[in-house]
Write an enzyme that holds these catalytic residues in place. Structure first.
Site, short mmCIF file in Angstrom:
data_model
loop_
_atom_site.label_atom_id
_atom_site.label_comp_id
_atom_site.label_asym_id
_atom_site.label_seq_id
_atom_site.Cartn_x
_atom_site.Cartn_y
_atom_site.Cartn_z
N ASN A 133 6.50 92.31 2.59
CA ASN A 133 6.93 92.67 3.93
C ASN A 133 6.16 93.92 4.40
O ASN A 133 6.19 94.96 3.73
CB ASN A 133 8.45 92.94 3.89
N HIS A 171 9.19 91.41 10.37
CA HIS A 171 10.42 91.29 11.16
C HIS A 171 10.15 91.82 12.56
O HIS A 171 9.90 93.02 12.73
CB HIS A 171 11.52 92.10 10.46
N ARG A 212 10.83 98.32 16.89
CA ARG A 212 10.68 99.65 16.28
C ARG A 212 9.53 99.71 15.28
O ARG A 212 9.02 100.76 14.98
CB ARG A 212 11.98 100.09 15.61
N GLU A 271 18.01 82.99 1.76
CA GLU A 271 17.57 84.20 1.08
C GLU A 271 18.81 85.04 0.82
O GLU A 271 19.55 85.36 1.76
CB GLU A 271 16.56 84.96 1.96
N HIS A 318 15.65 92.48 -0.28
CA HIS A 318 16.21 93.72 0.27
C HIS A 318 16.47 94.76 -0.82
O HIS A 318 17.32 94.57 -1.68
CB HIS A 318 17.50 93.53 1.07
N1 PXP Z 1 14.17 90.04 3.22
C1 PXP Z 1 14.79 90.21 4.42
C2 PXP Z 1 15.43 89.03 5.05
C3 PXP Z 1 14.79 91.47 5.05
O1 PXP Z 1 15.39 91.62 6.23
C4 PXP Z 1 14.11 92.54 4.42
C5 PXP Z 1 14.07 93.89 5.07
O2 PXP Z 1 13.53 93.82 6.33
C6 PXP Z 1 13.47 92.32 3.20
C7 PXP Z 1 13.53 91.05 2.61
C8 PXP Z 1 12.69 93.37 2.50
O3 PXP Z 1 13.52 94.43 2.15
P1 PXP Z 1 12.87 95.76 1.61
O4 PXP Z 1 11.98 96.30 2.68
O5 PXP Z 1 14.05 96.62 1.35
O6 PXP Z 1 12.10 95.42 0.36
#
Ligand code: PXP
Length: 254
Positions: free
Chosen positions: A15, A51, A57, A159, A202
């Site tokens: 991400n 995202h 942002r 997920e 996450h």
């Molecule tokens: N998966 C989803 C659906 C998320 O919303 C996020 C955070 O935007 C992540 C994975 C990645 O989380 P992190 O940035 O905490 O690794």
């Protein structure tokens, strides 16, 4: 004696939102999330996640379009279930969309989608995206009811939100760690039994990703914030390679 199949590899989605967070702190063009995505792929990422938030942002519409045009691996477009985002997703044509809850006041995606209360709202979004050949996933808490409803929505993927468990691990809350891990383990089993492909994300770091990779039902992790922080110290490529190694160690340790 039957031979058990070899453990499958966990796909690693990177991400890149927080590369854009850093860029937007100053305005301008640097650092470029697309450059980060290309470096992540070079280092072994299996896909890129971004995202597009309602308030823009971090990732912008242009970032999303450039990611789709410039990367050679699947793009996972995270978005809220709104008409505006649906239109952008249908134009962008990513490999996948992950529907997430979104609140303006939150710093990050704080919990999973309310698939139970939001079922009727989600139906047309899931339908439209699927109709356009986009793989839909729902970002949910690992509870039984949410998994049941997700399966009824006929999405191919869920997920599971690992945020609460990762927070418990980080704060050395032993009971929360054990409970959170057990919920994820059980959730992954239930989801797979319901015919869903199971992803997680996450708050994952080297330690939690290694531990979760031992749960065989998980086929993909999406990781961002921790790796972008690590990249400040070791470089993005090195951080991703270390994450790959941690996940592979966790997966074979069964
Ligand atoms: N998966 C989803 C659906 C998320 O919303 C996020 C955070 O935007 C992540 C994975 C990645 O989380 P992190 O940035 O905490 O690794």
């Amino acid at each position: 004696m039957p031979v058990s199949p070899p453990p499958s590899r966990v796909r690693l989605g990177i991400n890149v939102d927080h590369v854009a967070t850093l860029r937007n702190a100053r305005g301008g063009m640097r650092p470029d999330p697309v450059r980060a995505a290309l470096a992540a792929i070079e280092a072994g990422a299996d896909g890129i996640t971004a995202h597009l938030r309602e308030d823009r942002r971090h990732i912008t519409d242009t970032d999303m379009a450039r990611l789709k045009a410039e990367i050679s691996k699947p793009l996972n477009f995270e978005m809220a279930a709104t008409q505006e985002m649906l239109e952008i997703a249908l134009r962008t044509k990513p490999h996948a969309v992950c529907l997430v809850p979104e609140k303006r006041s939150e710093r990050t995606t704080e919990g999973g989608l309310d698939v139970v209360g939001g079922h009727n709202h989600l139906v047309p979004y899931v339908g439209k995206l699927a109709e356009h050949g986009i793989r839909v996933s729902l970002f949910i808490e690992p509870g039984e009811r949410a998994i049941e409803v997700a399966a009824r929505l006929r999405v191919p993927v869920v997920e599971l939100h690992t945020g609460a468990w990762c927070e418990a691990v980080l704060t050395q809350d032993r009971a929360g760690d054990a409970k959170g891990f057990a919920q994820l383990q059980r959730g992954a089993k239930l989801a797979q039994a319901a015919g869903l492909e199971v992803h997680a994300g996450h708050g994952l770091d080297f330690d939690t990703a290694r531990r979760l990779a031992a749960v065989p039902e998980f086929v993909e992790f999406n990781i961002g914030h921790f790796l972008m922080g690590e990249a400040l110290f070791s470089g993005l490529g090195a951080a991703i390679r270390e994450m790959r190694k941690a996940i592979d160690e966790g997966r074979s340790f069964r």
